[in-house]
Write a protein that holds these residues in place. Sequence first.
Motif, PDB file in Angstrom:
ATOM      1  N   GLN A 228       0.854  -1.185   0.000  1.00  0.00           N
ATOM      2  CA  GLN A 228       0.000   0.000   0.000  1.00  0.00           C
ATOM      3  C   GLN A 228       0.892   1.238   0.000  1.00  0.00           C
ATOM      4  OE1 GLN A 228      -3.497   0.248   2.662  1.00  0.00           O
ATOM      5  NE2 GLN A 228      -2.741   2.281   3.252  1.00  0.00           N
ATOM      6  N   THR A 229       0.531   2.213  -0.794  1.00  0.00           N
ATOM      7  CA  THR A 229       1.328   3.435  -0.880  1.00  0.00           C
ATOM      8  C   THR A 229       1.333   4.144   0.473  1.00  0.00           C
ATOM      9  OG1 THR A 229       0.672   3.690  -3.190  1.00  0.00           O
ATOM     10  CG2 THR A 229       1.645   5.608  -2.108  1.00  0.00           C
ATOM     11  N   PRO A 230       2.494   4.428   1.035  1.00  0.00           N
ATOM     12  CA  PRO A 230       2.551   5.046   2.371  1.00  0.00           C
ATOM     13  C   PRO A 230       1.886   6.411   2.441  1.00  0.00           C
ATOM     14  CG  PRO A 230       4.676   4.090   1.793  1.00  0.00           C
ATOM     15  CD  PRO A 230       3.834   4.047   0.550  1.00  0.00           C
ATOM     16  N   TRP A 231       1.804   7.120   1.319  1.00  0.00           N
ATOM     17  CA  TRP A 231       1.215   8.463   1.361  1.00  0.00           C
ATOM     18  C   TRP A 231      -0.181   8.533   0.720  1.00  0.00           C
ATOM     19  CZ3 TRP A 231       5.807   7.355  -1.312  1.00  0.00           C
ATOM     20  CH2 TRP A 231       5.722   7.279  -2.692  1.00  0.00           C
ATOM     21  N   ASN A 232      -0.731   7.364   0.357  1.00  0.00           N
ATOM     22  CA  ASN A 232      -2.068   7.377  -0.234  1.00  0.00           C
ATOM     23  C   ASN A 232      -2.717   6.008  -0.017  1.00  0.00           C
ATOM     24  OD1 ASN A 232      -4.393   7.521  -1.839  1.00  0.00           O
ATOM     25  ND2 ASN A 232      -3.368   8.726  -3.438  1.00  0.00           N
ATOM     26  N   LYS A 233      -3.725   5.962   0.839  1.00  0.00           N
ATOM     27  CA  LYS A 233      -4.360   4.682   1.186  1.00  0.00           C
ATOM     28  C   LYS A 233      -5.158   4.094   0.027  1.00  0.00           C
ATOM     29  CE  LYS A 233      -8.521   6.832   3.150  1.00  0.00           C
ATOM     30  NZ  LYS A 233      -9.373   6.983   4.359  1.00  0.00           N
ATOM     31  N   ASN A 234      -5.418   4.891  -1.009  1.00  0.00           N
ATOM     32  CA  ASN A 234      -6.223   4.425  -2.136  1.00  0.00           C
ATOM     33  C   ASN A 234      -5.383   3.907  -3.302  1.00  0.00           C
ATOM     34  OD1 ASN A 234      -8.727   5.077  -0.898  1.00  0.00           O
ATOM     35  ND2 ASN A 234      -8.429   7.232  -1.473  1.00  0.00           N
ATOM     36  N   THR A 235      -4.094   3.895  -3.159  1.00  0.00           N
ATOM     37  CA  THR A 235      -3.240   3.406  -4.240  1.00  0.00           C
ATOM     38  C   THR A 235      -2.256   2.370  -3.707  1.00  0.00           C
ATOM     39  OG1 THR A 235      -1.554   5.135  -3.945  1.00  0.00           O
ATOM     40  CG2 THR A 235      -3.388   5.627  -5.444  1.00  0.00           C
ATOM     41  N   LYS A 236      -1.617   1.679  -4.610  1.00  0.00           N
ATOM     42  CA  LYS A 236      -0.572   0.721  -4.270  1.00  0.00           C
ATOM     43  C   LYS A 236       0.761   1.206  -4.845  1.00  0.00           C
ATOM     44  CE  LYS A 236      -3.687  -3.281  -4.128  1.00  0.00           C
ATOM     45  NZ  LYS A 236      -3.974  -4.651  -4.652  1.00  0.00           N
ATOM     46  N   LEU A 237       1.842   0.783  -4.199  1.00  0.00           N
ATOM     47  CA  LEU A 237       3.178   1.173  -4.635  1.00  0.00           C
ATOM     48  C   LEU A 237       3.936  -0.078  -5.056  1.00  0.00           C
ATOM     49  CD1 LEU A 237       4.877   3.804  -4.833  1.00  0.00           C
ATOM     50  CD2 LEU A 237       5.913   3.166  -2.647  1.00  0.00           C
TER      51      LEU A 237
END
Length: 694
Positions: free
Chosen positions: A310-319
């Motif tokens: 999970q993207t650390p700065w955006n809960k709605n995206t993946k990294l």
Amino acid sequence: MKNLIILFIVFSTFQVTAQTNTITGVVTDTSNQPLPGVNVMVEGTSQGTQTDFDGKYSIVAYQGQTLVFNYVGFKASKVKIGVSKVINVSMEEDTQALEEVVIVAYGSNVSSHKSPPSPAQIKRKKQKAYHNSISQALQGRTAGIQITNSAVPNVRIRGIGSISAEKEPLYIVDGVPIKKINNGVVSKIRPEDIDKVNVYKGAKAKQLFGSSARNGCVVITTKNGNYQIQNDENYAELTENKFEHVALSPLSTFSIDVDKASYSNVRRMINNGQQIPVDAVKVEEMINYFNYDYPQPTEHPFSINTEVVQTPWNKNTKLVRIGLQGKSYTDEELPPSNLTFLIDVSGSMGSANKLPLLKSAFKLLVNQLREKDRVAIIVYAGAAGEVLKPTRGNKKEEIINALENLESGGSTSGGAGIELAYKLAQKNFIKNGNNRVILATDGDFNLGPSSDKAMVELIEEKRKTGVFLSVLGFGMGNYKDSKMEKLADKGNGNHAYIDTMQEAQKVFGQEFGGTLYTIAKDVKIQVEFNPQAVKGYRLIGYENRLLDDEDFIDDTKDAGELGSGHTVTALYEVIPSGVDSPYLKEVHDLKYSDTTIKGNPDEFLTVKFRYKKPDGSVSTEINQVLKNEMETISPDFSFAASVALFGLHLRKSQYTNNTTLNDVIVLAENGMANDPQGYKAEFVRLVKSYMDSM
């Protein structure tokens, strides 16, 4: 007989009295530092000379005459010539003389100066001068300053050498050294922005500011204390990558980038308290400055590593992280090297953080050379020339002496230097060896082919020889990053920026093999996203490394090189299917395209790699699938994400999602598990320093 004896005595006495001697000596200050440019006169005559850079002088005079030593800021000394032909003099500073000149800058219209004077201005109000240029500010303010009026004013500080000599003082603007007044930086400072100007002369200048101030030093302090010296630095314009619709563009293709120059350059700016130009920040180069814990390869020249969190700065995206680890070789395992040092010795390289630092940095490299390696040195300024013929690597003293003898001066004919360096590298080409030109410069070419396009065309032609290119950047104020990066990119090489000896140690010490030895060339990455799992994606960084999708299988298309032990990391921020995002506008479904996946529906993406062997012309392709299985972020991944987020903040990105620099620090501190050289800890200090300066 008695008369004859008397006459002989008189004649002998006359000979002794009239005998001339060549008097030599050294003139120093009370701390035993040599004083260059001291006027040495024979009292009562017009006969005189000056001391050289080491304080030495030589003058012909009669025994019994008196030598007078005069130097700005020091008490005059007189010494009567006796029997000795060596007269050393220690001069005492004159506390009544004006050793440090302070000039307050005001605009020509007093009534327009609305802000109240600073305390420093009030203190010096009796010295107030009205002028409309820096040169006018200095003119007539103190003995020993001469302004030559022409299209470009030249400033000379007497007491160092001849007033007509081609020597210019060092300038320091708000703590940043700049060599020339007409380098596009100092000459652009508005007089109304100046708080004070300090002029240091003689031994005091050299003592305070080093050898680069041997011609004196002009210290300029502006009212805001942070003049933007990057005005004359040059960075290629970058347009931040946006989110792409997988339905419209399922492929993302780019060339790898092992360059790390952006991070050390940004670090230099933060440490100097400068504002950072957005285009100086290349997020991928900041991420790739650090090594990550990827496994060594077993089959190909590099291992491939992928993961999604999970993207650390955006809960709605993946990294997504894609990592390459180049195979590491010991220095002894590396093939013999045919190295040609191509060193810029033009006038713009005179500052302490340019040629002097360059010499020290290259000594680190020389000390690691083996007997089977060969080194030649080409220099260029107004013209190019060979200063060291190909020399075996075990003859270190000979190579280092050649480096030590380099001096800066003249204009910059980079094209001529490149032509000569490649010619010499080809002449001494080692089959199955490492044939490389190492260019060290600030990139400020101004003679011959000097535009970015002309230099790129020249390098593209030269890379056909099989000779690789490494480009090392030095200095500040007129640093040409865009040109340096393009040269390295088109020359099948890498680009590093060296601002300190610590960075030189990293480039030439810890990463010696990666800097000099290529294990795979034209490395390309193409990611194909599964439209059932991914709605949109964005490649973080690599803006100037993007390729057309068809370039991936085109073996004539140039791409990046991977060195021994190098790691390369790329991050994608991904919007999963079914998630609405303000970063991705809706589009109609395609009528004639089938977006259903052919194969396993659990696949998140497929990443494909193509590379050539260093001496090859045909690519090898590797494929790897990343499953749609989200993992817990590892310390290594957390640190990479923190560097990426910091880069986004520096670039004033629209994708930081209301995060702060405190979030950067938290991510970094969660990734500090493995930090043997302390680079990660330095990064945290750098972020905090940047926060304090805001």
